[in-house]
Enzyme design. Structure first.
Site, PDB file in Angstrom:
ATOM      1  N   ARG A  73      21.376 -10.730  17.124  1.00  0.00           N
ATOM      2  CA  ARG A  73      22.224 -11.913  17.033  1.00  0.00           C
ATOM      3  C   ARG A  73      23.654 -11.440  16.745  1.00  0.00           C
ATOM      4  O   ARG A  73      23.856 -10.436  16.066  1.00  0.00           O
ATOM      5  CB  ARG A  73      21.751 -12.830  15.902  1.00  0.00           C
ATOM      6  N   ASP A 128       9.770 -19.134  25.683  1.00  0.00           N
ATOM      7  CA  ASP A 128       9.632 -20.584  25.520  1.00  0.00           C
ATOM      8  C   ASP A 128       9.689 -21.359  26.834  1.00  0.00           C
ATOM      9  O   ASP A 128       9.339 -22.544  26.865  1.00  0.00           O
ATOM     10  CB  ASP A 128      10.730 -21.120  24.590  1.00  0.00           C
ATOM     11  N   ASP A 130      12.181 -22.648  28.289  1.00  0.00           N
ATOM     12  CA  ASP A 130      12.957 -23.857  28.026  1.00  0.00           C
ATOM     13  C   ASP A 130      14.371 -23.810  28.600  1.00  0.00           C
ATOM     14  O   ASP A 130      15.249 -24.553  28.175  1.00  0.00           O
ATOM     15  CB  ASP A 130      13.030 -24.116  26.511  1.00  0.00           C
ATOM     16  N   ARG A 172      10.186 -23.546  19.039  1.00  0.00           N
ATOM     17  CA  ARG A 172      10.937 -24.193  17.969  1.00  0.00           C
ATOM     18  C   ARG A 172      11.474 -25.553  18.407  1.00  0.00           C
ATOM     19  O   ARG A 172      11.399 -26.525  17.684  1.00  0.00           O
ATOM     20  CB  ARG A 172      12.082 -23.293  17.537  1.00  0.00           C
TER      21      ARG A 172
END
Length: 321
Positions: A73, A128, A130, A172
């Site tokens: 990150r 994910d 997504d 999440r």
């Protein structure tokens, strides 16, 4: 003219990222380009953790999970000063364009670099699934197969004790993993963040219906973004008398050797990213649409919305009862 490209992985790791890196390197080398590997994502770009990769350097990486370039990150990339610094460092290494493998957050970083003068292309890599602009993201199939195998094993043991298992899977803010697994594993109920749910209607009633037909064990699949596992467990015991257990699959879903599909799609997407740069295009995302590899503008991709499949939700209810 693009002569040197950099490639990095950003955000959460996903099986198949190494296959995508390999494809970028080998497609780049095949077209006479230099390819620089950037360690630890945008943070590594700012810190100058960059080295040249040859076709030989990416040998024996196709089958490995995770990302050998590593990921991190980067808070500095949220500020323009950090982005400017990254571009300055890239220029020191002669990098003309950057291929970013990651999710929506990574694509925003690529977009911001492009706005400030660095050519950038994105490849969707996240378990994910997504990313709004694409039907498929690298790592999704491997994560599904890993979780499916784990849930099959959980079912073996709960069937021996006539219990209910609440299995929390990754997702999440997206229920695509949970929904697909509910069909693949024959779950009695699935709970996803995209849909409001009632414990009585969506969990307790299906359990009663199944028990009345003679069933002795039950699987509830829960996307981690919902975050109500303990509440559901307590309600099941209180209202049905059935003993429930919580199993959190966690980071096991990110690991492991990528499946054939993830290796194939990652390789196709990596090669396509190089084609985009050779066409002289900028600020685009590689995507799988209608079964074909294509690309669209980053801005358009970030503005798209991806919803949960209503037909799959209906199907899991039908098959569970």
């Amino acid at each position: 003219m693009i002569q040197t490209i950099g490639v990095l992985t950003s955000g959460g790791d996903a099986p198949g990222m190494n296959a995508a890196i390999r494809a970028v390197v080998r497609a780049g080398c095949a077209n006479g380009l230099r390819v620089m590997g950037i360690q630890r994502g945008f943070q590594g770009l700012i810190d100058g953790e960059i080295k040249e990769l040859t076709a030989r350097d990416v040998s024996d990486t196709l089958q490995r999970g995770g990302t050998f370039l590593q990921s991190a990150r980067c808070k500095a990339f949220m500020e323009e000063a950090g982005i400017v610094r990254a571009i300055e460092v890239a220029r020191v290494f002669g990098i003309d364009a950057v291929v970013v493998i990651g999710g929506d957050g990574s694509f925003r970083g690529a977009r911001d670099m492009s706005r400030l003068g660095m050519t950038a292309v994105g490849i969707p890599g996240t378990i994910d699934n997504d990313i709004n602009c694409t039907e498929y993201t690298i790592g999704y199939d491997t994560a599904l197969n890993t979780a499916m195998d784990a849930i099959d094993k959980i079912r073996d043991t709960i069937s021996s004790h006539q219990r209910c298992s609440i299995v929390e899977v990754m997702g999440r803010g997206a229920g695509h993993i949970a929904l697909s697994l509910s069909i693949a594993n024959g779950a009695e109920a699935v709970i996803v963040p995209e849909k409001d749910f009632s414990i009585d209607e969506d969990v307790i009633k299906p359990i009663f219906a199944c028990r009345n037909r003679g069933k002795k064990h039950y699987i509830i699949i829960l996307a981690e973004g919902v975050g109500k596992a303990e509440e559901i467990k307590a309600a099941i015991h209180e209202k049905t008398g059935i003993e429930a257990r919580i199993s959190v699959l966690g980071y096991i879903q990110r690991g492991g050797s990528p499946t054939a599909r993830d290796r194939m799609e990652a390789s196709r997407m990596g090669a396509h990213a190089v084609e985009i740069l050779l066409r002289g295009c900028d600020s685009r995302i590689v995507a799988l649409q209608n079964g074909e590899i294509t690309d669209i503008p980053i801005e358009e991709a970030l503005n798209m919305k991806k919803s949960i499949s209503e037909s799959d939700l209906a199907l899991t209810r039908i098959l569970s009862t």
